[in-house]
Design a protein around this motif. Structure first.
Motif, PDB file in Angstrom:
ATOM      1  N   ALA A   1       4.602  -0.757  -2.044  1.00 13.86           N
ATOM      2  CA  ALA A   1       3.978  -2.045  -2.341  1.00 13.86           C
ATOM      3  C   ALA A   1       2.817  -1.869  -3.318  1.00 13.86           C
ATOM      4  CB  ALA A   1       3.494  -2.702  -1.048  1.00 13.86           C
ATOM      5  N   THR A   2       2.069  -0.793  -3.156  1.00 17.21           N
ATOM      6  CA  THR A   2       0.949  -0.524  -4.061  1.00 17.21           C
ATOM      7  C   THR A   2       1.449  -0.239  -5.470  1.00 17.21           C
ATOM      8  OG1 THR A   2      -0.252   0.410  -2.208  1.00 17.21           O
ATOM      9  CG2 THR A   2      -1.084   0.922  -4.386  1.00 17.21           C
TER      10      THR A   2
ATOM     11  N   CYS B   1       2.873   1.596   2.817  1.00 14.70           N
ATOM     12  CA  CYS B   1       2.182   0.751   1.833  1.00 14.70           C
ATOM     13  C   CYS B   1       2.314   1.283   0.409  1.00 14.70           C
ATOM     14  CB  CYS B   1       0.702   0.636   2.182  1.00 14.70           C
ATOM     15  SG  CYS B   1       0.393  -0.325   3.665  1.00 14.70           S
TER      16      CYS B   1
ATOM     17  N   TRP C   1       2.548  -3.505  -6.981  1.00 17.31           N
ATOM     18  CA  TRP C   1       1.347  -4.310  -7.262  1.00 17.31           C
ATOM     19  C   TRP C   1       0.711  -3.876  -8.582  1.00 17.31           C
ATOM     20  CZ3 TRP C   1      -1.185  -7.737  -3.597  1.00 17.31           C
ATOM     21  CH2 TRP C   1      -2.384  -8.239  -4.053  1.00 17.31           C
TER      22      TRP C   1
END
Length: 42
Positions: free
Chosen positions: A32-33, A29, A36
């Protein structure tokens, strides 16, 4: 609250499996973080 037991042994290996799963999910993750935060400016 549960008390700390210095003699506790995880014979089933559940804690090792759980912590390994948390690390794998966290590492997958992470990109993706970062994306983001970069796009949404948090």
């Amino acid at each position: 609250m549960a008390e700390y037991d210095p003699n506790f042994k995880d014979t089933s290996g559940f804690m090792s499996l759980f912590l390994g799963l948390v690390v794998v999910v966290g590492m997958s993750c992470l990109p993706a973080t970062i994306i983001w935060i970069k796009y949404f400016g948090l």
